[in-house]
Write an enzyme that holds these catalytic residues in place. Structure first.
Site, PDB file in Angstrom:
ATOM      1  N   LYS A 148       0.803  -1.205   0.000  1.00  0.00           N
ATOM      2  CA  LYS A 148       0.000   0.000   0.000  1.00  0.00           C
ATOM      3  C   LYS A 148       0.844   1.266   0.000  1.00  0.00           C
ATOM      4  CE  LYS A 148      -3.346  -2.188   3.101  1.00  0.00           C
ATOM      5  NZ  LYS A 148      -3.807  -2.165   4.516  1.00  0.00           N
ATOM      6  N   GLY A 149       2.058   1.137   0.544  1.00  0.00           N
ATOM      7  CA  GLY A 149       2.856   2.326   0.828  1.00  0.00           C
ATOM      8  C   GLY A 149       3.069   3.270  -0.347  1.00  0.00           C
TER       9      GLY A 149
ATOM     10  N   ASP B 284      14.068   0.060   2.830  1.00  0.00           N
ATOM     11  CA  ASP B 284      14.556   0.068   4.208  1.00  0.00           C
ATOM     12  C   ASP B 284      15.706  -0.959   4.281  1.00  0.00           C
ATOM     13  OD1 ASP B 284      14.673  -0.195   7.039  1.00  0.00           O
ATOM     14  OD2 ASP B 284      12.594   0.397   7.223  1.00  0.00           O
TER      15      ASP B 284
ATOM     16  N   PHE C 249      12.273   5.037  12.373  1.00  0.00           N
ATOM     17  CA  PHE C 249      10.983   4.578  11.857  1.00  0.00           C
ATOM     18  C   PHE C 249      10.184   5.804  11.426  1.00  0.00           C
ATOM     19  CE2 PHE C 249       6.581   3.241  12.073  1.00  0.00           C
ATOM     20  CZ  PHE C 249       6.650   2.060  11.346  1.00  0.00           C
ATOM     21  N   VAL C 250       9.741   5.812  10.165  1.00  0.00           N
ATOM     22  CA  VAL C 250       9.055   6.993   9.634  1.00  0.00           C
ATOM     23  C   VAL C 250       7.638   6.663   9.169  1.00  0.00           C
ATOM     24  CG1 VAL C 250      11.066   8.349   8.938  1.00  0.00           C
ATOM     25  CG2 VAL C 250      10.223   6.553   7.414  1.00  0.00           C
TER      26      VAL C 250
ATOM     27  N   ASP D 258       2.925   3.740   7.014  1.00  0.00           N
ATOM     28  CA  ASP D 258       2.034   3.625   8.177  1.00  0.00           C
ATOM     29  C   ASP D 258       2.759   3.185   9.436  1.00  0.00           C
ATOM     30  OD1 ASP D 258       2.469   0.881   7.211  1.00  0.00           O
ATOM     31  OD2 ASP D 258       0.944   0.324   8.681  1.00  0.00           O
TER      32      ASP D 258
HETATM   33  C1  PRP Z   1       7.066  -1.313   3.245  1.00  0.00           C
HETATM   34  C2  PRP Z   1       7.450  -0.511   2.015  1.00  0.00           C
HETATM   35  C3  PRP Z   1       8.345  -1.441   1.239  1.00  0.00           C
HETATM   36  C4  PRP Z   1       8.974  -2.288   2.342  1.00  0.00           C
HETATM   37  C5  PRP Z   1      10.380  -1.838   2.567  1.00  0.00           C
HETATM   38  O1  PRP Z   1       5.974  -2.127   2.947  1.00  0.00           O
HETATM   39  O2  PRP Z   1       6.322  -0.114   1.268  1.00  0.00           O
HETATM   40  O3  PRP Z   1       7.614  -2.246   0.356  1.00  0.00           O
HETATM   41  O4  PRP Z   1       8.226  -2.074   3.533  1.00  0.00           O
HETATM   42  O5  PRP Z   1      10.981  -2.572   3.609  1.00  0.00           O
HETATM   43  P1  PRP Z   1      12.299  -3.426   3.406  1.00  0.00           P
HETATM   44  O6  PRP Z   1      13.227  -2.664   2.473  1.00  0.00           O
HETATM   45  O7  PRP Z   1      12.882  -3.534   4.810  1.00  0.00           O
HETATM   46  O8  PRP Z   1      11.952  -4.768   2.869  1.00  0.00           O
HETATM   47  P2  PRP Z   1       5.138  -2.944   4.063  1.00  0.00           P
HETATM   48  O9  PRP Z   1       5.586  -4.368   4.077  1.00  0.00           O
HETATM   49  O10 PRP Z   1       5.205  -2.202   5.362  1.00  0.00           O
HETATM   50  O11 PRP Z   1       3.658  -2.926   3.486  1.00  0.00           O
HETATM   51  P3  PRP Z   1       2.692  -1.666   3.169  1.00  0.00           P
HETATM   52  O12 PRP Z   1       3.348  -0.883   2.050  1.00  0.00           O
HETATM   53  O13 PRP Z   1       1.415  -2.294   2.743  1.00  0.00           O
HETATM   54  O14 PRP Z   1       2.571  -0.852   4.431  1.00  0.00           O
END
Ligand code: PRP
Length: 193
Positions: A50-51, A113, A162-163, A169
């Site tokens: 979703k991000g 991340d 953490f942002v 989210d």
């Molecule tokens: C977040 C973001 C990336 C991932 C990055 O997604 O959108 O896809 O984490 O993290 P990483 O580099 O440590 O793997 P998340 O899994 O939180 O899902 P969301 O976008 O639905 O909130």
């Protein structure tokens, strides 16, 4: 009498990247992408929900302003996490709706991340034989990366905190904030993960 306070002001400790900085950088990235893909008649943005929702919407419109036609495809994936740390074990919640064979794919991510989610995704997409695959990520945390997937377009390098905001989210909250921010520590106790 004090003025009305916006609801999020009590939760946000500090803004890391402002709404204006995001808009300016998004326009710059779009200009760069437009120049690089000149002559490509089909640029397929693969947005990672979703991000990446907010960045995708703004980035696609910025590309439109540059005169670069795009098509949009969405995947929803989620990494299993230990606390706030990605494990690299990815779950597909929504897969691609079409064949990307032969397409010029640009993955649109909100944040890289640890890099584990993106590394997994790039392998997954490569197995579907696109002509090219590149990545546009609005935020990157150089201090947190455990693997270094190729990132051609990056908006901002940010600290490892953490942002939240602009699509990101905490416990499904704060995605709608128009900027990137750090939460007050007390929020984690109140909201719960
Ligand atoms: C977040 C973001 C990336 C991932 C990055 O997604 O959108 O896809 O984490 O993290 P990483 O580099 O440590 O793997 P998340 O899994 O939180 O899902 P969301 O976008 O639905 O909130």
């Amino acid at each position: 009498m004090g003025g009305e306070r916006l609801w999020y002001e009590r939760d946000v400790e500090r803004v890391i990247v402002t709404e204006e900085q995001i808009a300016t950088r998004t326009a710059e990235l779009a200009k760069q992408v437009s120049a690089d893909y000149q002559g490509v008649d089909r640029l397929l943005l693969v947005s990672v929900l979703k991000g990446a929702l907010m960045f995708t919407a703004d980035f696609a419109r910025a590309l439109g302003r540059c005169g670069t036609p795009v098509e949009l495809e969405f995947m929803a994936i989620s990494s299993y996490r230990q606390g706030t740390t990605s494990s690299g074990v990815v779950r597909i919640l929504k897969d691609l709706d079409r064949d990307i064979g032969g397409a010029h794919v640009l993955v649109v991510e909100d944040i890289v991340d640890s890099g584990l989610t993106l590394s997994w995704l790039l392998k997954y997409l490569a197995s579907r034989s696109p002509a090219t695959v590149e990545v546009a990520a609005l935020f990157r945390k150089p201090g947190a990366m455990r693997t270094a997937p190729p990132l051609k377009y990056v908006g901002f390098d940010i600290p490892s905190d953490f942002v939240i905001g602009y699509g990101l989210d905490y416990a499904e909250k704060y995605r709608e904030l128009p900027f990137l921010a750090v939460l007050k520590p007390e929020v984690y106790r109140r909201v719960g993960g």
